[in-house]
Design an enzyme around this catalytic site. Structure first.
Site, mmCIF file in Angstrom:
data_model
loop_
_atom_site.group_PDB
_atom_site.id
_atom_site.type_symbol
_atom_site.label_atom_id
_atom_site.label_comp_id
_atom_site.label_asym_id
_atom_site.label_seq_id
_atom_site.Cartn_x
_atom_site.Cartn_y
_atom_site.Cartn_z
ATOM 1 N N ASP A 146 9.417 12.002 44.050
ATOM 2 C CA ASP A 146 9.009 13.387 43.793
ATOM 3 C C ASP A 146 7.651 13.381 43.093
ATOM 4 O O ASP A 146 7.271 12.390 42.458
ATOM 5 C CB ASP A 146 10.053 14.093 42.920
ATOM 6 C CG ASP A 146 9.954 15.617 43.026
ATOM 7 O OD1 ASP A 146 9.348 16.108 44.009
ATOM 8 O OD2 ASP A 146 10.481 16.312 42.151
ATOM 9 N N GLU A 147 6.930 14.486 43.208
ATOM 10 C CA GLU A 147 5.573 14.616 42.657
ATOM 11 C C GLU A 147 4.675 13.504 43.195
ATOM 12 O O GLU A 147 3.902 12.870 42.472
ATOM 13 C CB GLU A 147 5.606 14.603 41.107
ATOM 14 C CG GLU A 147 6.536 15.621 40.471
ATOM 15 C CD GLU A 147 6.211 17.076 40.821
ATOM 16 O OE1 GLU A 147 5.079 17.338 41.288
ATOM 17 O OE2 GLU A 147 7.098 17.927 40.672
ATOM 18 N N GLN A 149 2.057 13.482 44.811
ATOM 19 C CA GLN A 149 0.605 13.655 44.731
ATOM 20 C C GLN A 149 -0.020 12.883 43.571
ATOM 21 O O GLN A 149 -1.210 12.626 43.551
ATOM 22 C CB GLN A 149 0.248 15.155 44.623
ATOM 23 C CG GLN A 149 0.622 15.844 43.308
ATOM 24 C CD GLN A 149 2.056 16.352 43.279
ATOM 25 O OE1 GLN A 149 2.822 16.100 44.196
ATOM 26 N NE2 GLN A 149 2.430 17.071 42.232
ATOM 27 N N CYS A 203 5.228 34.754 47.957
ATOM 28 C CA CYS A 203 4.094 35.256 47.172
ATOM 29 C C CYS A 203 4.603 36.101 46.009
ATOM 30 O O CYS A 203 5.410 37.019 46.196
ATOM 31 C CB CYS A 203 3.162 36.079 48.054
ATOM 32 S SG CYS A 203 1.827 36.843 47.109
HETATM 33 C C1 LIG Z 1 -1.344 23.210 42.402
HETATM 34 C C2 LIG Z 1 -1.526 22.110 41.392
HETATM 35 C C3 LIG Z 1 -0.429 21.600 40.716
HETATM 36 N N1 LIG Z 1 -0.594 20.610 39.775
HETATM 37 C C4 LIG Z 1 0.594 20.060 39.094
HETATM 38 C C5 LIG Z 1 1.448 21.049 38.347
HETATM 39 C C6 LIG Z 1 2.817 20.401 38.444
HETATM 40 O O1 LIG Z 1 2.923 19.383 37.457
HETATM 41 C C7 LIG Z 1 2.802 19.723 39.811
HETATM 42 C C8 LIG Z 1 3.454 20.538 40.914
HETATM 43 O O2 LIG Z 1 4.846 20.596 40.710
HETATM 44 P P1 LIG Z 1 5.876 21.355 41.720
HETATM 45 O O3 LIG Z 1 7.113 20.528 41.574
HETATM 46 O O4 LIG Z 1 5.293 21.326 43.098
HETATM 47 O O5 LIG Z 1 6.047 22.730 41.188
HETATM 48 O O6 LIG Z 1 1.432 19.510 40.111
HETATM 49 C C9 LIG Z 1 -1.863 20.091 39.520
HETATM 50 O O7 LIG Z 1 -2.002 19.182 38.668
HETATM 51 N N2 LIG Z 1 -2.948 20.578 40.199
HETATM 52 C C10 LIG Z 1 -2.830 21.587 41.126
HETATM 53 O O8 LIG Z 1 -3.868 22.017 41.723
#
Ligand SMILES: Cc1cn([C@H]2C[C@H](O)[C@@H](COP(=O)(O)O)O2)c(=O)[nH]c1=O
Ligand SMILES: Nc1ncnc2c1ncn2[C@@H]1O[C@H](COP(=O)(O)OP(=O)(O)O)[C@@H](O)[C@H]1O
Length: 228
Positions: A146-147, A149, A203
Site C-alpha cells: 500500500d502507498e 507511490q 467529488c
Molecule cells: C495527492 C498527494 C498525496 N500525497 C500523500 C498523502 C497521503 O499520505 C498519501 C495518499 O494516501 P491515500 O491512501 O491515497 O489517501 O499520499 C502526497 O504526498 N502528495 C500528493 O500530491
C-alpha cells in the site's frame, strides 16, 4: 494486402503467463498473523479479478496486479478485499506499506473508514526480506503493497518477487500527485502488470465521479510528496 505476419511481427507473441524460470513455491504454512475472517469488509468494492483468485501450480509464474486512483477512491479497501480473498483461499500473505504514511499508525494498513490489517511499515522495499526473514519470505504466496507511490524501488521489487520468486504482488497507490504528475514509480510497473484497476472517488464539491485530487492549502506547490 497479405495478412501473413511480417518477419518482424512474427518475432512477437502474446503470453498468457510469464515463463517462470525460478519458481520455488512452497506448500502453504500458516505463520503470518493474517487469518481468514480477521476483518469484515464492506462489499461495495469488487474482489473478483482476472487472475487473483487462481491458485498457483508448481509451474505457474508470479502475478502483478496494480490498483491506482486518487485519494479516497477505495484503493486500500480494494487491496484489503483482495488480500482477504487470498487468505480465505489458504494462501500466505504479507502486507507492506511505506513508513512515510503514518496517518493511522505504522503497524496496520488502514482504510479511511477504519478497516485494517497488520502490516510491515518500511522505508523501502529492498529491506523487506531482511526484516521479514528469508524463511518466512520463502513461505509467502502473496505480498500486498500500500502507498506504493512512496517506494522508489517498486519496479525492481515487483519484478523480482513476481518474475523471479513466483509470488503474487498486489500493489495499491496513487498514480498521480495533486498536480496530475506521475507519482513515484507506480506508472513504471504498468508494463510488468497482469492487471491494472483505476478507481475513482466522489467529488467533494459536486458529488460526481472524481478521477483526480486537489490540495486544499497552497503551500509547497512544487512538491509531489508532501509527507516528508
Ligand atoms: C495527492 C498527494 C498525496 N500525497 C500523500 C498523502 C497521503 O499520505 C498519501 C495518499 O494516501 P491515500 O491512501 O491515497 O489517501 O499520499 C502526497 O504526498 N502528495 C500528493 O500530491
Ligand atoms: N473525506 C472522505 N472523502 C471520501 N471518502 C471518505 C472520506 N472519509 C472516509 N471516506 C471513506 O473512505 C473510503 C475509501 O478509503 P480507502 O480505501 O482508504 O481509500 P484510498 O486508499 O483510495 O485513499 C471511501 O469509500 C469512504 O467510505
Amino acid at each position: 494486402m497479405s495478412k501473413k505476419a511480417t518477419p518482424l511481427a512474427s518475432n512477437f507473441f502474446s503470453l498468457a503467463s510469464k515463463p517462470n524460470l525460478f519458481s520455488n513455491l512452497h506448500s502453504p504454512i500458516s505463520y503470518f498473523p493474517l487469518k481468514p475472517s480477521m476483518i469484515s469488509l464492506p462489499s461495495k468494492f469488487p474482489t473478483q479479478t482476472r487472475c487473483v483468485h487462481s491458485k498457483p501450480s508448481l509451474s505457474s509464474s508470479g502475478e502483478i496486479h496494480v490498483i491506482v486512483g486518487p485519494m479516497f477512491a477505495g484503493k486500500t479497501t480494494t487491496l484489503l478485499h483482495r488480500v482477504q480473498a487470498e487468505i480465505n483461499d489458504g494462501r500466505n500473505v504479507a502486507i507492506i506499506k511505506s513508513n512515510k504514511d503514518n496517518r493511522y499508525g505504522l503497524d496496520s494498513v488502514v482504510t479511511h473508514d477504519g478497516v485494517k490489517l497488520p502490516c510491515c511499515a518500511l522505508p523501502n522495499l529492498s529491506s523487506f526480506k531482511q526484516n521479514f526473514g528469508q524463511d518466512a519470505y520463502d513461505q509467502l504466496d502473496v505480498i500486498g503493497i500500500d502507498e506504493a507511490q512512496f517506494f522508489e524501488d517498486l519496479y525492481d521489487f515487483c519484478h523480482e518477487v513476481a518474475d523471479h520468486d513466483g509470488k503474487t504482488v498486489i500493489v495499491a497507490g496513487l498514480d498521480g500527485d495533486y498536480l496530475r504528475r506521475s507519482f513515484g514509480s507506480v506508472l513504471d510497473i504498468i508494463p510488468l502488470a497482469d492487471s491494472v484497476t483505476k478507481l475513482s472517488a466522489q467529488c467533494e464539491i459536486c458529488g460526481k465521479r472524481a478521477a483526480f485530487h486537489l490540495k486544499k492549502d497552497r503551500g509547497d506547490t512544487d512538491r509531489t510528496d508532501w509527507r516528508d
